[in-house]
Scaffold this active site. Structure first.
Site, PDB file in Angstrom:
ATOM      1  CG  HIS B  77      -1.526   1.338   1.523  1.00  0.00           C
ATOM      2  ND1 HIS B  77      -2.491   1.921   0.730  1.00  0.00           N
ATOM      3  CD2 HIS B  77      -1.279   2.252   2.507  1.00  0.00           C
ATOM      4  CE1 HIS B  77      -2.813   3.110   1.218  1.00  0.00           C
ATOM      5  NE2 HIS B  77      -2.085   3.332   2.294  1.00  0.00           N
ATOM      6  CG  ASP B 106       6.578  18.114 -26.191  1.00  0.00           C
ATOM      7  OD1 ASP B 106       6.806  17.614 -25.075  1.00  0.00           O
ATOM      8  OD2 ASP B 106       5.839  17.581 -27.033  1.00  0.00           O
ATOM      9  CD1 TRP B 142       6.395   3.403   4.374  1.00  0.00           C
ATOM     10  CD2 TRP B 142       7.728   4.245   2.775  1.00  0.00           C
ATOM     11  NE1 TRP B 142       6.822   4.641   4.788  1.00  0.00           N
ATOM     12  CE2 TRP B 142       7.640   5.191   3.825  1.00  0.00           C
ATOM     13  CE3 TRP B 142       8.504   4.560   1.664  1.00  0.00           C
ATOM     14  CZ2 TRP B 142       8.305   6.403   3.796  1.00  0.00           C
ATOM     15  CZ3 TRP B 142       9.161   5.781   1.653  1.00  0.00           C
ATOM     16  CH2 TRP B 142       9.057   6.685   2.708  1.00  0.00           C
ATOM     17  CB  SER B 169      10.486   5.939 -14.049  1.00  0.00           C
ATOM     18  OG  SER B 169       9.388   6.804 -14.149  1.00  0.00           O
ATOM     19  CB  SER B 170      10.966   9.470 -10.313  1.00  0.00           C
ATOM     20  OG  SER B 170      11.935   8.824  -9.553  1.00  0.00           O
ATOM     21  CG  HIS B 253      12.394  14.790   6.009  1.00  0.00           C
ATOM     22  ND1 HIS B 253      11.265  14.648   6.772  1.00  0.00           N
ATOM     23  CD2 HIS B 253      12.408  16.058   5.585  1.00  0.00           C
ATOM     24  CE1 HIS B 253      10.622  15.800   6.820  1.00  0.00           C
ATOM     25  NE2 HIS B 253      11.296  16.683   6.108  1.00  0.00           N
ATOM     26  CD  GLU B 255       9.674  10.105  -2.208  1.00  0.00           C
ATOM     27  OE1 GLU B 255      10.652  10.466  -2.882  1.00  0.00           O
ATOM     28  OE2 GLU B 255       8.570   9.811  -2.688  1.00  0.00           O
ATOM     29  CE1 TYR B 257       7.994  19.863   3.589  1.00  0.00           C
ATOM     30  CE2 TYR B 257       9.553  18.393   4.650  1.00  0.00           C
ATOM     31  CZ  TYR B 257       8.561  19.335   4.734  1.00  0.00           C
ATOM     32  OH  TYR B 257       8.114  19.725   5.949  1.00  0.00           O
ATOM     33  CB  SER B 268       1.012  28.865  -5.007  1.00  0.00           C
ATOM     34  OG  SER B 268       1.507  28.423  -3.774  1.00  0.00           O
ATOM     35  CG  HIS B 302      12.359  14.115  11.752  1.00  0.00           C
ATOM     36  ND1 HIS B 302      12.245  15.331  11.132  1.00  0.00           N
ATOM     37  CD2 HIS B 302      11.850  13.218  10.887  1.00  0.00           C
ATOM     38  CE1 HIS B 302      11.693  15.158   9.944  1.00  0.00           C
ATOM     39  NE2 HIS B 302      11.443  13.890   9.776  1.00  0.00           N
ATOM     40  CG  HIS B 303      11.823   9.767   9.749  1.00  0.00           C
ATOM     41  ND1 HIS B 303      10.472   9.672   9.591  1.00  0.00           N
ATOM     42  CD2 HIS B 303      12.211  10.830   9.017  1.00  0.00           C
ATOM     43  CE1 HIS B 303      10.053  10.626   8.773  1.00  0.00           C
ATOM     44  NE2 HIS B 303      11.089  11.348   8.411  1.00  0.00           N
ATOM     45  CB  THR B 328       5.774  24.615   6.587  1.00  0.00           C
ATOM     46  OG1 THR B 328       6.961  23.864   6.301  1.00  0.00           O
ATOM     47  CG2 THR B 328       4.585  23.860   6.066  1.00  0.00           C
ATOM     48  CE  LYS B 331       6.114  27.012  -0.113  1.00  0.00           C
ATOM     49  NZ  LYS B 331       5.462  27.616  -1.258  1.00  0.00           N
ATOM     50  NE  ARG B 450       3.815   3.216  10.787  1.00  0.00           N
ATOM     51  CZ  ARG B 450       4.699   3.921  10.068  1.00  0.00           C
ATOM     52  NH1 ARG B 450       5.637   4.621  10.676  1.00  0.00           N
ATOM     53  NH2 ARG B 450       4.640   3.937   8.763  1.00  0.00           N
TER      54      ARG B 450
HETATM   55  C1  HEM Z   1       6.099  20.952   9.610  1.00  0.00           C
HETATM   56  C2  HEM Z   1       6.324  19.928   8.913  1.00  0.00           C
HETATM   57  C3  HEM Z   1       6.615  18.523   9.394  1.00  0.00           C
HETATM   58  C4  HEM Z   1       7.206  18.070  10.533  1.00  0.00           C
HETATM   59  C5  HEM Z   1       7.737  18.913  11.655  1.00  0.00           C
HETATM   60  C6  HEM Z   1       7.230  16.627  10.468  1.00  0.00           C
HETATM   61  C7  HEM Z   1       7.760  15.785  11.437  1.00  0.00           C
HETATM   62  C8  HEM Z   1       7.755  14.415  11.384  1.00  0.00           C
HETATM   63  C9  HEM Z   1       8.361  13.538  12.334  1.00  0.00           C
HETATM   64  C10 HEM Z   1       9.131  13.984  13.563  1.00  0.00           C
HETATM   65  C11 HEM Z   1       8.139  12.261  11.939  1.00  0.00           C
HETATM   66  C12 HEM Z   1       8.640  10.999  12.625  1.00  0.00           C
HETATM   67  C13 HEM Z   1       7.613  10.377  13.465  1.00  0.00           C
HETATM   68  C14 HEM Z   1       8.012   9.016  13.949  1.00  0.00           C
HETATM   69  O1  HEM Z   1       8.291   8.124  13.120  1.00  0.00           O
HETATM   70  O2  HEM Z   1       8.019   8.829  15.170  1.00  0.00           O
HETATM   71  C15 HEM Z   1       7.389  12.310  10.742  1.00  0.00           C
HETATM   72  C16 HEM Z   1       6.959  11.207  10.037  1.00  0.00           C
HETATM   73  C17 HEM Z   1       6.441  11.279   8.754  1.00  0.00           C
HETATM   74  N1  HEM Z   1       6.145  12.421   8.059  1.00  0.00           N
HETATM   75 FE1  HEM Z   1       6.321  14.311   8.727  1.00  0.00          FE
HETATM   76  N2  HEM Z   1       6.654  16.228   9.326  1.00  0.00           N
HETATM   77  C18 HEM Z   1       6.277  17.364   8.633  1.00  0.00           C
HETATM   78  C19 HEM Z   1       5.684  17.408   7.404  1.00  0.00           C
HETATM   79  C20 HEM Z   1       5.474  16.319   6.605  1.00  0.00           C
HETATM   80  C21 HEM Z   1       5.073  16.390   5.227  1.00  0.00           C
HETATM   81  C22 HEM Z   1       4.817  17.662   4.456  1.00  0.00           C
HETATM   82  C23 HEM Z   1       4.976  15.123   4.785  1.00  0.00           C
HETATM   83  C24 HEM Z   1       4.594  14.605   3.438  1.00  0.00           C
HETATM   84  C25 HEM Z   1       3.970  15.241   2.525  1.00  0.00           C
HETATM   85  C26 HEM Z   1       5.313  14.246   5.886  1.00  0.00           C
HETATM   86  C27 HEM Z   1       5.319  12.880   5.809  1.00  0.00           C
HETATM   87  C28 HEM Z   1       5.717  12.045   6.810  1.00  0.00           C
HETATM   88  C29 HEM Z   1       5.722  10.613   6.710  1.00  0.00           C
HETATM   89  C30 HEM Z   1       5.337   9.792   5.472  1.00  0.00           C
HETATM   90  C31 HEM Z   1       6.156  10.125   7.928  1.00  0.00           C
HETATM   91  C32 HEM Z   1       6.238   8.680   8.370  1.00  0.00           C
HETATM   92  C33 HEM Z   1       7.315   7.913   7.791  1.00  0.00           C
HETATM   93  C34 HEM Z   1       7.249   6.494   8.256  1.00  0.00           C
HETATM   94  O3  HEM Z   1       7.713   6.198   9.361  1.00  0.00           O
HETATM   95  O4  HEM Z   1       6.712   5.651   7.522  1.00  0.00           O
HETATM   96  N3  HEM Z   1       5.610  15.006   6.981  1.00  0.00           N
HETATM   97  N4  HEM Z   1       7.163  13.641  10.404  1.00  0.00           N
HETATM   98 CU   LIG Z   2      10.744  13.340   7.982  1.00  0.00          CU
END
Ligand code: HEM
Ligand SMILES: [Cu+2]
Lengths: 186, 541
Positions: B77, B106, B142, B169-170, B253, B255, B257, B268, B302-303, B328, B331, B450
């Site tokens: 997924h 083009d 994933w 591809s990307s 990370h 990614e 963004y 925008s 932070h992950h 952010t 914006k 999870r």
């Molecule tokens: C102010 C902006 C953001 C902050 C401060 C932030 C912070 C964090 C932090 C600290 C985690 C880790 C949580 C953990 O695993 O314990 C996390 C996970 C995640 N964030 Fe964000 N995030 C922000 C914006 C975004 C944005 C814009 C996206 C995507 C469009 C995003 C997608 C994700 C994803 C996919 C995970 C989980 C990854 C995984 O463990 O599978 N975050 N974020």
């Molecule tokens: Cu992150």
């Protein structure tokens, strides 16, 4: 309406040059991923973050005599990676020692299979922060161990709990995880 | 003020026909359409997997799937939604709209464009087929953490190979975007006047070429650990499984963004159009986008707060992460300021854009909470994280894509979608999205982990609620499918200028966009955010 004069869009040559530059970035970033591995190793060595399997040296410390230090409980444990045919057990599960005192315990390892197996033990501490205060002088985790089929051996672990151990730590668990070293088995 | 050669010019001749038109497509509009349809199919495929996950979680205990299959569903997924749905969808939109927005004939490399699309279906097939090999699909999540990923069956090898293909591809798509934006802009459209969508696509493309190769490297190391006796991530051989996480999140990370910046770009464009105002703070938007991109390279750990990092490192990554919230926030405030005192109307694209702002902000806030290392120690790997990233990815990236598709639909097809169904789709999605994902915050705070198919009894109510929400949300996506299909065939012809507030270049060409637009580059008198005052020249056929 007045338009500012602008250069025409770039010729195909410029396009090709840019393509080339971007490809170089891609290749460099692919290389960077591999460079991260030695890079992290160097960072860990320089900062001393990942020191768990290295022999320690003891600093002079006469701040507190051994006899007056409060004893801590030491718990010994071990587990083996699934599929590795070893039995690892500490001969003593638990003892009490004073910081500054030399401690010697023994682990018994048996290769329960009929093949030659190479293993590597990695120690962990609970609480993790206590790890840096356990100074190991000898340990089977310092190197890979080769076991003949059915072989049993005992290994000493010699260490000192540093006298700088924070007061609030009353007990330390030392747990080994033993891994198969792939590609080295018989 | 007028474009030469527009009035009554019928969409043209010379359009290839049959299957060959798509297989050998080099026209950016054809390739854009291929990307968009492909990503929609992947969205439905990944969606079915999501529903399978929610079905199992409707009640505690194991009802439908064995844990192994459950884990495979969770993994695929995630991979399919990220690499199959969201990234290709943004690339498809960039393909369709960038040349029109910047006055290019083009994309820069039309043949490479064909390749970058046609690599996607085999990769998707590889991922889907992996369910049927011995051992099943990859089940590591994933993120494919070692040592799980160094142990699984051949499904993992297929996944690694699929990721290589998707990465190539990307990267090719990104190179195309960069060269197009930097080299093919119409005279008069300087960088600091480009539409934000072009800026966002450009910066995203740079992120892609910087980090997709790192992901490729990481999974290649997993591959060599699996088959060629290396020990990159094997503690026994002197490697370190935590190292995998460092390399992965260095990609991971940025990614996130890559999936957020194009969304910012779309919003925008949409918000000023339906506010009938210029975008507030254009320059600060550009700089905010760029600084988010740069900062995104400095926060990966932070992950990894719970991997036993030294406290000083935790503090560094904590503050760096919080810092990202500043651009952010810039914006979000700029969008709100754009709407302030505008004469707003609420057509479907605008509804999705406003929905985006509200819900993405919630996701950003939960992100800031997660960035507090001491709090994250508790929340890491719980449903709180699941709630966080679905707010930024579903209500963020996906809603922005819906907004974009409704917004540009008349220009792409020459027909109008059904506004009534569009609004229904929005409100339906808005309600059920929140029913699905808001309770996950509570579940996470209460400690539900999870990626586990079973849970403790006290979590039952919120899980049942989330499952009901998920099925309704999923059902609602058939509304947009129906709307698009029916409008493509029988929608009323779109008027030349469907949104009177829209001021960028793509609205200066006939509707529907001619097959070969801007064959000869126009000269434009442009302003911030691609607002066009005058166009000279520029021919289409
Ligand atoms: C102010 C902006 C953001 C902050 C401060 C932030 C912070 C964090 C932090 C600290 C985690 C880790 C949580 C953990 O695993 O314990 C996390 C996970 C995640 N964030 Fe964000 N995030 C922000 C914006 C975004 C944005 C814009 C996206 C995507 C469009 C995003 C997608 C994700 C994803 C996919 C995970 C989980 C990854 C995984 O463990 O599978 N975050 N974020
Ligand atoms: Cu992150």
């Amino acid at each position: 309406m007045a338009l500012q004069p602008q250069p025409p869009s770039m010729p195909p040559d410029a396009r090709r040059a840019l393509l080339l530059k971007l490809c170089v970035i891609v290749v460099m970033m692919f290389g960077f991923a591999w460079a991260l591995i030695p890079l992290y190793r160097v960072i860990c060595e320089v900062t001393g973050i990942n020191q768990v399997v290295q022999a320690d040296t003891l600093a002079e410390d006469t701040a507190r005599p051994v006899s007056s230090a409060r004893p801590v409980t030491l718990v010994f444990d071990a587990n083996v990676q699934a599929g590795l045919p070893w039995q690892v057990r500490p001969l003593v599960r638990q003892l009490s020692a004073r910081p500054g005192e030399f401690v010697r315990v023994e682990y018994e390892i048996t290769n329960a299979s009929n093949r030659r197996v190479v293993g590597q033990a990695v120690p962990r501490y609970l609480p993790a922060a206590a790890g840096e205060h356990v100074k190991k002088l000898d340990c089977f985790c310092f190197r890979q161990q080769v076991f003949a089929p059915g072989e049993t051996r005992r290994f000493p672990v010699v260490f000192v709990v540093d006298r700088k151990l924070p007061e609030e730590v009353e007990s330390i668990t030392l747990a080994y995880s033993v891994f198969d070293v792939p590609g080295s088995g018989g | 003020m007028a474009i030469a050669d527009t009035a009554g010019h019928a969409p043209h001749t010379g359009k290839p026909t049959g299957l060959g038109r798509w297989l050998f497509a080099t026209n950016h509009k054809d390739i854009g359409s291929l990307y968009l349809w492909f990503s929609f199919i992947m969205f439905l495929t990944g969606g079915v997997m999501a529903l399978a996950i929610r079905l199992e979680l409707f009640s505690p205990g194991l009802q439908f799937w064995q844990p192994e299959l459950f884990n495979q569903l969770v993994t695929l997924h995630g991979l399919i939604m990220i690499f199959g749905a969201i990234m290709p969808a943004f690339n498809g939109l960039a393909n369709w709209m960038l040349p029109l927005m910047i006055g290019a004939p083009d994309m820069a490399f039309a043949r490479m464009n064909n390749w970058s699309f046609w690599l996607l279906p085999p990769a998707a097939l590889l991922l889907l087929l992996s369910f049927f090999v011995p051992g099943g699909a990859a089940a590591s999540g994933w993120t494919m953490y070692a040592p799980l990923s160094t142990q699984m069956g051949m499904g993992m090898d297929m996944t690694i190979f699929a990721i290589h293909i998707l990465g190539v591809s990307s990267i090719m798509g990104a190179i195309n975007i960069i060269v197009t934006v930097l080299n093919l802009r119409a005279p008069g459209l300087t960088l600091m006047k480009m539409p934000m969508f072009a800026w966002a696509s450009l910066i995203t493309a740079y992120l892609i070429i910087a980090v997709m190769p790192v992901l490729a490297g990481a999974v290649t190391m997993v591959l060599t650990d699996r088959h060629f006796g290396t020990h990159f991530f094997n503690a026994a051989g002197g490697g370190d499984p935590v190292m995998y996480q460092h390399v992965f999140w260095f990609f991971g990370h940025p990614e996130v963004y890559i999936m957020a910046l194009p969304a910012f770009g779309i919003i925008s464009q949409v918000i000023p159009t339906f506010s009938r105002k210029r975008l507030f703070g254009y320059t600060s938007m550009v700089y905010a986008t760029a600084s988010i991109a740069i900062l995104s390279f400095m926060v990966w750990a932070h992950h990894m707060f719970t991997t036993g990092m030294p406290a000083t490192a935790q503090l560094f990554f904590m503050y760096a992460t919080m810092l990202i919230a500043v651009p952010t926030g810039v914006k979000v405030f700029n969008w709100v300021a754009t709407m302030w005192q505008g004469s707003l109307t609420f057509e479907t694209p605008m509804l999705f854009a406003i929905g985006f702002i509200c819900l993405f902000t919630i996701g950003g806030l939960s992100g800031v909470i997660l960035s507090v290392a001491a709090v994250d120690t508790q929340l890491q790997d719980t449903y709180y994280v699941v709630a966080h990233f679905h707010y930024v990815l579903v209500a963020g990236a996906l809603f922005s894509l819906f907004s974009a598709v409704y917004y540009w639909f008349p220009k792409m097809t020459g027909r109008m979608y059904s506004e009534r169904l569009g609004k229904l789709h929005f409100w339906w999605s808005m309600v059920w999205f929140n029913v699905t994902f808001f309770p996950m915050h509570f579940l996470g705070l209460a400690g539900m982990p999870r990626r586990i198919p079973d849970y403790a009894l006290q979590f039952t109510d919120f899980n049942s609620l989330a499952t009901i929400g998920a099925f309704c949300f999923g059902l609602g996506q058939l509304i947009v499918l129906y709307n698009l299909l029916i409008s493509l065939r029988r929608g009323p012809p779109a008027v030349e200028h469907p949104w009177e507030g829209a001021q960028t270049l793509e609205w200066r060409i006939p509707t529907p966009a001619p097959y070969h637009s801007f064959v000869e580059a126009p000269e434009v008198d442009a302003d911030d955010n691609g607002v066009i005052h005058a166009v000279r020249g520029g021919t289409h056929h």
